[in-house]
Design a protein around this motif. Structure first.
Motif, PDB file in Angstrom:
ATOM      1  N   ARG A 110       0.828  -1.201   0.000  1.00  0.00           N
ATOM      2  CA  ARG A 110       0.000   0.000   0.000  1.00  0.00           C
ATOM      3  C   ARG A 110       0.871   1.264   0.000  1.00  0.00           C
ATOM      4  O   ARG A 110       1.725   1.444   0.857  1.00  0.00           O
ATOM      5  N   GLU A 111       0.626   2.119  -0.952  1.00  0.00           N
ATOM      6  CA  GLU A 111       1.381   3.358  -1.026  1.00  0.00           C
ATOM      7  C   GLU A 111       0.659   4.481  -0.292  1.00  0.00           C
ATOM      8  O   GLU A 111      -0.561   4.452  -0.138  1.00  0.00           O
TER       9      GLU A 111
ATOM     10  N   THR B   3       5.797   4.373   1.204  1.00  0.00           N
ATOM     11  CA  THR B   3       5.001   3.504   2.068  1.00  0.00           C
ATOM     12  C   THR B   3       5.155   3.991   3.509  1.00  0.00           C
ATOM     13  O   THR B   3       6.097   4.719   3.835  1.00  0.00           O
TER      14      THR B   3
END
Lengths: 117, 333
Positions: A110-111, B3
Motif C-alpha cells: 500500500r502506497e 510507504t
C-alpha cells in the motif's frame, strides 16, 4: 556463532569504529541488558533475546527490527496478530509470493496516496 | 513510491535503482526556550505516530482528503524535528511548512532550485530541526494553529491556507550513484464516529527558539539528481482533539519541559558534519519573527514555560554512524 549473533556483532563493531558509544557495555546499558548477556548473544552462546530486546537492539544499531527478528527466528507480535486474523489467506499469499522479485512485491504494498495540493 | 512503515515514510525508487531507498520520520522533542539565545539540539523522544489519511475518509474534512498523504498529531506549542534515514544512496529532499520552503521561505515548487538551494542532501544531512534563519542557526519547528498569525506560512504569505508539512524526495541518478560507489570502494575498500463536516482550523509550523544546526550545501550539484522521478507527501498535522476524534487513539503525552530535562542533567546534542559547507539564510527567512516575540507584540503568551535554561551537558555527534542515538537515555518519554 549464530547468524543473529554475527549480524549484531558486525553492525555494532562497524558503528564502534567511529563512535565509542557503541561499545558492548554502552549498547547493553542502553537496551537494558547486562553486558555479559549481550556478549553471549553476540557469540551465539545463548539463544537470541526476547522480541522486545531484539527490537531494541535493532533500533539501537539502526537496523530494521523485522530483519533482526527474522535472523533470530522470530516473527513480531503484530505480524502474528495480522496473520492469525486471516491465516489461510495470508499463508497462501506469502507462499504465492515467496519467489517473486522485490519490485513485484512492492507493487502490492500500500502506497501513501499523493493528492492535490 | 512512498510507504508507511513503523511510523516512518519510506521512499523507494526501484525504477531508478534497487538501492534507492530512504526514510523520514518525525521526532517528538522538548521545546527549547524562545529567548533569543542559541541552544544545542534537543533529544529525540520517539517518533510521532503517522496514519494514512484515507483510513479516515468518512470523518476527515474534504480538504484534508483532497491532499492525500498522512496524518500526524501535535499538541499546540509542541516541537518536533525531522529525522532522515539513508544508508548510502543519496537523495535531494525538499521540506516545506504550509508550502513555504523551510530553507528559503519561497513558495512550493515541484523541482529543485539552487539559487538559493532549497533542498537538503541525504545522507549528509541527518536531521532538520527548524527553519533556516541564519548560517548555522535554525528556529525550532513549533506547532501553532493557523489563523493566529504565528505560522511561517502566515508570516510569509499573509494567508492561512495550507498548514502541515510537505515533502518531496528525488533520488540521485543511477549512473552517478554507481560512479560514486566505485569511487568509494576504490578509496576504502475503525472510526469513532465523529464526522467533521466543516474543516477545523489546521495546524501549521511556526518558528520557535534558536538552535545551532547547519544545513549543508549540495556537494554533488543539481545535475546529480534524477528529477524525472520524485515522490511527495503532504503531512497533515492534527491537534490532539482532532487526532482522538479521527483515529480513536490518544496522542502521545506532552514531552517534559526543557528546564526539567536540563535540570536532570540529561544530554543535549551538537552535530559535526566535517568539512561540509553550511548554507546561509535568505532575506525572507531573516525576517521571520519567533512565536514568543510575536506573542509579546500581540500581548499574548503562546508558549508556556519559556524561561531560559542552561544546557550544559552537550554531546557532540559526528557524521559517521551517529544518526540513531540522538535520544534521551532510557528510550524516551
Amino acid at each position: 556463532m549464530t547468524r543473529f549473533g554475527e549480524a549484531a556483532t558486525a553492525t555494532r563493531q562497524r558503528l564502534r569504529e567511529t563512535d565509542r558509544r557503541y561499545s558492548l557495555r554502552q549498547v547493553a546499558r542502553r537496551i537494558g541488558v547486562e553486558p555479559s548477556y549481550l556478549s553471549k548473544v553476540e557469540r551465539g552462546q545463548v539463544a537470541p533475546p526476547s522480541e522486545a530486546t531484539t527490537v531494541r537492539l535493532a533500533r539501537e544499531l539502526g537496523q530494521d527490527p523485522d530483519v533482526f527478528l527474522a535472523m533470530a527466528g522470530k516473527v513480531s507480535r503484530d505480524l502474528q496478530d495480522i496473520i492469525c486474523k486471516r491465516p489461510a489467506l495470508f499463508a497462501e499469499l506469502i507462499r504465492q509470493l515467496k519467489d517473486a522479485p522485490d519490485h513485484a512485491i512492492l507493487h502490492i504494498v500500500r502506497e501513501v496516496r499523493d493528492g492535490d495540493w | 513510491m512512498i510507504t508507511l512503515e513503523h511510523d516512518s515514510l519510506v521512499f523507494r525508487f526501484p525504477e531508478v535503482h534497487e538501492a534507492a531507498r530512504c526514510s523520514i520520520d518525525f521526532q517528538r522533542t522538548l521545546r527549547i526556550p524562545d529567548d533569543g539565545l542559541d541552544y544545542p539540539l534537543p533529544p529525540g523522544l520517539g517518533g510521532f505516530p503517522l496514519r494514512h489519511l484515507d483510513d479516515y475518509a468518512r470523518q476527515a474534512p474534504r480538504d484534508w482528503l483532497r491532499r492525500g498523504g498522512v496524518l500526524m498529531p501535535m499538541h499546540q506549542a509542541e516541537a518536533m524535528w525531522i529525522s532522515f534515514g539513508a544508508e548510502s544512496y543519496p537523495f535531494a529532499v525538499k521540506i516545506a511548512a504550509g508550502k513555504a520552503c523551510a530553507l528559503t521561505g519561497d513558495a512550493w515548487t515541484n523541482h529543485l532550485n539552487t539559487d538559493p538551494q532549497d533542498y537538503l542532501v541525504l545522507p549528509e544531512q541527518p536531521w532538520l530541526d527548524g527553519f533556516c534563519v541564519a548560517k548555522g542557526i535554525v528556529r525550532q519547528f513549533v506547532a501553532m494553529p493557523l489563523g493566529e498569525g504565528y505560522s511561517v506560512e502566515e508570516q510569509l504569505t499573509g494567508a492561512a491556507e495550507h498548514g502541515g508539512l510537505q515533502i518531496i524526495a528525488y533520488p540521485m541518478k543511477a549512473e552517478r550513484y554507481e560512479a560514486l560507489i566505485d569511487e568509494q570502494s576504490a578509496e576504502s575498500g475503525p472510526a469513532y464516529g465523529v464526522v467533521m463536516d466543516s474543516a477545523p482550523p489546521d495546524m501549521g509550523l511556526a518558528p520557535g527558539g534558536r538552535m545551532r544546526q547547519e544545513i549543508y550545501e549540495d556537494e554533488y550539484g543539481l545535475d546529480a539528481w534524477d528529477q524525472r522521478y520524485a515522490s511527495r507527501c503532504f503531512v497533515t498535522i492534527a491537534n490532539s482533539m482532532q487526532w482522538l476524534a479521527l483515529t480513536g487513539e490518544r496522542p502521545p503525552t506532552e514531552p517534559p519541559t526543557a528546564r526539567d530535562y536540563s535540570d536532570a542533567g540529561l544530554p543535549w546534542f551538537d552535530f559535526y558534519g566535517g568539512d561540509l559547507e553550511a548554507l546561509a539564510e535568505t532575506e525572507r527567512m531573516r525576517g521571520l519573527v519567533s512565536v514568543a516575540r510575536l506573542g509579546e507584540q500581540k500581548a499574548e503568551t503562546p508558549l508556556p514555560e519559556n524561561e531560559s535554561i542552561d544546557a550544559a551537558n552537550v554531546l557532540t555527534l559526528r557524521a559517521a554512524g551517529a544518526t540513531r542515538v540522538r535520544e534521551m537515555p532510557g528510550g524516551g518519554a
